[in-house]
Design a protein around this motif. Structure first.
Motif, PDB file in Angstrom:
ATOM      1  N   LEU A 101       0.828  -1.206   0.000  1.00  0.00           N
ATOM      2  CA  LEU A 101       0.000   0.000   0.000  1.00  0.00           C
ATOM      3  C   LEU A 101       0.864   1.258   0.000  1.00  0.00           C
ATOM      4  N   ARG A 102       1.931   1.221   0.779  1.00  0.00           N
ATOM      5  CA  ARG A 102       2.836   2.379   0.830  1.00  0.00           C
ATOM      6  C   ARG A 102       3.431   2.663  -0.544  1.00  0.00           C
ATOM      7  N   LEU A 103       3.813   1.598  -1.267  1.00  0.00           N
ATOM      8  CA  LEU A 103       4.390   1.779  -2.602  1.00  0.00           C
ATOM      9  C   LEU A 103       3.375   2.426  -3.544  1.00  0.00           C
ATOM     10  N   LYS A 104       2.107   2.041  -3.440  1.00  0.00           N
ATOM     11  CA  LYS A 104       1.074   2.648  -4.285  1.00  0.00           C
ATOM     12  C   LYS A 104       0.971   4.154  -4.019  1.00  0.00           C
ATOM     13  N   VAL A 105       1.028   4.523  -2.743  1.00  0.00           N
ATOM     14  CA  VAL A 105       0.934   5.942  -2.387  1.00  0.00           C
ATOM     15  C   VAL A 105       2.161   6.701  -2.888  1.00  0.00           C
ATOM     16  N   VAL A 106       3.337   6.107  -2.717  1.00  0.00           N
ATOM     17  CA  VAL A 106       4.568   6.759  -3.173  1.00  0.00           C
ATOM     18  C   VAL A 106       4.558   6.928  -4.691  1.00  0.00           C
ATOM     19  N   ARG A 107       4.081   5.928  -5.411  1.00  0.00           N
ATOM     20  CA  ARG A 107       4.000   6.025  -6.869  1.00  0.00           C
ATOM     21  C   ARG A 107       3.041   7.154  -7.280  1.00  0.00           C
ATOM     22  N   LYS A 108       1.954   7.298  -6.546  1.00  0.00           N
ATOM     23  CA  LYS A 108       1.014   8.379  -6.840  1.00  0.00           C
ATOM     24  C   LYS A 108       1.659   9.739  -6.577  1.00  0.00           C
ATOM     25  N   MET A 109       2.428   9.844  -5.500  1.00  0.00           N
ATOM     26  CA  MET A 109       3.139  11.087  -5.211  1.00  0.00           C
ATOM     27  C   MET A 109       4.119  11.420  -6.332  1.00  0.00           C
ATOM     28  N   TYR A 110       4.809  10.410  -6.819  1.00  0.00           N
ATOM     29  CA  TYR A 110       5.764  10.608  -7.916  1.00  0.00           C
ATOM     30  C   TYR A 110       5.012  11.108  -9.155  1.00  0.00           C
ATOM     31  N   GLU A 111       3.898  10.487  -9.475  1.00  0.00           N
ATOM     32  CA  GLU A 111       3.126  10.878 -10.653  1.00  0.00           C
ATOM     33  C   GLU A 111       2.575  12.292 -10.510  1.00  0.00           C
ATOM     34  N   PHE A 112       2.096  12.631  -9.324  1.00  0.00           N
ATOM     35  CA  PHE A 112       1.554  13.960  -9.086  1.00  0.00           C
ATOM     36  C   PHE A 112       2.638  15.014  -9.222  1.00  0.00           C
ATOM     37  N   ARG A 113       3.820  14.682  -8.730  1.00  0.00           N
ATOM     38  CA  ARG A 113       4.899  15.673  -8.693  1.00  0.00           C
ATOM     39  C   ARG A 113       5.533  15.901 -10.060  1.00  0.00           C
ATOM     40  N   PHE A 114       5.729  14.826 -10.829  1.00  0.00           N
ATOM     41  CA  PHE A 114       6.469  14.939 -12.083  1.00  0.00           C
ATOM     42  C   PHE A 114       5.596  14.842 -13.328  1.00  0.00           C
ATOM     43  N   GLY A 115       4.290  14.599 -13.133  1.00  0.00           N
ATOM     44  CA  GLY A 115       3.391  14.591 -14.273  1.00  0.00           C
ATOM     45  C   GLY A 115       3.511  13.382 -15.172  1.00  0.00           C
ATOM     46  N   GLU A 116       4.071  12.300 -14.661  1.00  0.00           N
ATOM     47  CA  GLU A 116       4.205  11.064 -15.441  1.00  0.00           C
ATOM     48  C   GLU A 116       4.245   9.882 -14.484  1.00  0.00           C
ATOM     49  N   PRO A 117       3.828   8.693 -14.932  1.00  0.00           N
ATOM     50  CA  PRO A 117       3.840   7.524 -14.043  1.00  0.00           C
ATOM     51  C   PRO A 117       5.248   7.189 -13.569  1.00  0.00           C
ATOM     52  N   ALA A 118       5.324   6.662 -12.370  1.00  0.00           N
ATOM     53  CA  ALA A 118       6.618   6.241 -11.836  1.00  0.00           C
ATOM     54  C   ALA A 118       7.126   5.011 -12.591  1.00  0.00           C
ATOM     55  N   PRO A 119       8.436   4.846 -12.711  1.00  0.00           N
ATOM     56  CA  PRO A 119       8.973   3.650 -13.381  1.00  0.00           C
ATOM     57  C   PRO A 119       8.461   2.374 -12.720  1.00  0.00           C
ATOM     58  N   GLN A 120       8.207   1.364 -13.546  1.00  0.00           N
ATOM     59  CA  GLN A 120       7.690   0.096 -13.033  1.00  0.00           C
ATOM     60  C   GLN A 120       8.784  -0.676 -12.276  1.00  0.00           C
ATOM     61  N   ARG A 121       8.303  -1.569 -11.398  1.00  0.00           N
ATOM     62  CA  ARG A 121       9.184  -2.494 -10.664  1.00  0.00           C
ATOM     63  C   ARG A 121      10.305  -1.765  -9.942  1.00  0.00           C
ATOM     64  N   ARG A 122       9.946  -0.675  -9.251  1.00  0.00           N
ATOM     65  CA  ARG A 122      10.905   0.053  -8.430  1.00  0.00           C
ATOM     66  C   ARG A 122      10.406   0.079  -6.995  1.00  0.00           C
ATOM     67  N   SER A 123      11.314  -0.066  -6.051  1.00  0.00           N
ATOM     68  CA  SER A 123      10.957  -0.012  -4.638  1.00  0.00           C
ATOM     69  C   SER A 123      10.835   1.446  -4.200  1.00  0.00           C
ATOM     70  N   VAL A 124      10.358   1.650  -2.971  1.00  0.00           N
ATOM     71  CA  VAL A 124      10.259   3.003  -2.431  1.00  0.00           C
ATOM     72  C   VAL A 124      11.635   3.652  -2.383  1.00  0.00           C
TER      73      VAL A 124
END
Length: 295
Positions: A101-124
Motif C-alpha cells: 500500500l505504501r508503494l502505491k501511495v509513493v508512486r502516486k506522489m511521484y506521478e503527481f509531482r512529475f506529471g508522469e507515471p513512476a517507473p515500473q518495478r521500483r521499490s520506495v
C-alpha cells in the motif's frame, strides 16, 4: 481552511487575549488585533511571548502556532490545533505500514509531482533515489532560468547566516510552505510524523505533501528573490510567499490533494467511532435545506 489567510509572522510583542480578542501588545502598550480565526498558522519569531489564554484561543479556532527562528528559517516547535482524528490516523498508519500500500501511495506522489507515471518495478527506496536526482536537476534548471549562481542545496542549521543568498531564500520559502502544510495536515486529522517517502522525522508527512507543491510555488519564488540580491532576502521571501499562497489558492488545494494521494492505496478509511476526536476545523452547519446557500 481554504478561505483562511495562509500565515502571519509576529516579532517583538506580548500575545494575549483582551476583551475576547487575540492581540499583540508592543513595548509601548499599543495593541494590534490579529483575526486569529481567519489565519491558518501564526509564526512566532524571537522576541515574542504568548499567554495561556492566547494559546487556548488559537487551539479552539484551529489555528496552528509555530515557534520559528529569526526570519522564519528555523522551526523549533508547533502547537497542534485539535489533533489527529482516530479514523484518519488509523487509515494513514495502515497505508504506511503495509509495504504494498505504501508503494502505491509513493508512486502516486511521484506521478503527481512529475506529471508522469513512476517507473515500473521500483521499490520506495529506488523511487526516492530517482526523485533525488530529478530534484537536483530541477534546482539547476531553475537557477539557470533566474540567472542565480547555484552550487547546491547546502546549509548549516546552526549557522543560517553563513549560507549564500539562494540557500537562505530557499530555507525561508520552504519554512513558510511547511508551516501552512502542517496546519492543513492537522486540520484534516492526519499525523505529521507518519510519512511515506520521508520517514523517521516529526514532520515526515508534512515534507511528503509540501514537496508536491514546492517546485511550482516556493522554489521559483525563492530564486526570483535571490536574483535581486535584496538586503533582507528572508523578509522579501516571506511577503512574496504570503501573496503567492493567496493568489494560487494553495490552502484550498492541500487537503483535497492529501485525500487524492492516499486514495491511491485503494482501501476504504475506517468508520470513525462515536467517541473519536472531531475535525479540528469542522464544516459550518447550514440552516437551509440541501441545495440552498446560506450566509
Amino acid at each position: 481552511m481554504k478561505d483562511r489567510v495562509s500565515m502571519v509572522f509576529i516579532q517583538y510583542g506580548q500575545i494575549d487575549v483582551q476583551d475576547g480578542a487575540f492581540v499583540v501588545i508592543d513595548q509601548n502598550g499599543v495593541r494590534m488585533h490579529i483575526p486569529v480565526g481567519s489565519v491558518a498558522c501564526i509564526m512566532l519569531e524571537p522576541g515574542t511571548r504568548v499567554s495561556h489564554a492566547a494559546v487556548h484561543l488559537a487551539s479552539t479556532v484551529g489555528t496552528l502556532l509555530v515557534w520559528v527562528g529569526e526570519s522564519g528559517v528555523r522551526l523549533y516547535a508547533s502547537g497542534q490545533p485539535g489533533g489527529a482524528r482516530a479514523d484518519r490516523l488509523l487509515y494513514q498508519a495502515k497505508l504506511a505500514l503495509d509495504d504494498d500500500l505504501r508503494l502505491k501511495v509513493v508512486r502516486k506522489m511521484y506521478e503527481f509531482r512529475f506529471g508522469e507515471p513512476a517507473p515500473q518495478r521500483r521499490s520506495v527506496e529506488q523511487l526516492r533515489g530517482i526523485e533525488g536526482v530529478r530534484v537536483r536537476e530541477t534546482y539547476k534548471l531553475l537557477a539557470q532560468q533566474y540567472k542565480v549562481n547555484w552550487r547546491a542545496r547546502n546549509y548549516d542549521r546552526h549557522q543560517w547566516d553563513a549560507a549564500d543568498i539562494p540557500n537562505r531564500c530557499l530555507s525561508a520559502a520552504t519554512s513558510c510552505l511547511y508551516g501552512i502544510t502542517e496546519a492543513a495536515v492537522l486540520a484534516a486529522g492526519y499525523a505529521p510524523a507518519v510519512g511515506f517517502i520521508h520517514t523517521g522525522k516529526p514532520l515526515s508527512f508534512v515534507y511528503d505533501i509540501a514537496d508536491l507543491f514546492k517546485f511550482e510555488t516556493v522554489v521559483p519564488l525563492a530564486f526570483r528573490v535571490a536574483a535581486k540580491s535584496p538586503p533582507q532576502p528572508e523578509r522579501e521571501v516571506r511577503v512574496a510567499c504570503r501573496d503567492l499562497f493567496r493568489s494560487s489558492k494553495l490552502l484550498g488545494r492541500i487537503i483535497p490533494t492529501i485525500e487524492e494521494i492516499l486514495a491511491a492505496g485503494e482501501i476504504q478509511p475506517p468508520e470513525a467511532p462515536p467517541e473519536s476526536v472531531p475535525p479540528a476545523i469542522p464544516n459550518a452547519e447550514s440552516i437551509g435545506d440541501a441545495g440552498h446557500r446560506t450566509q
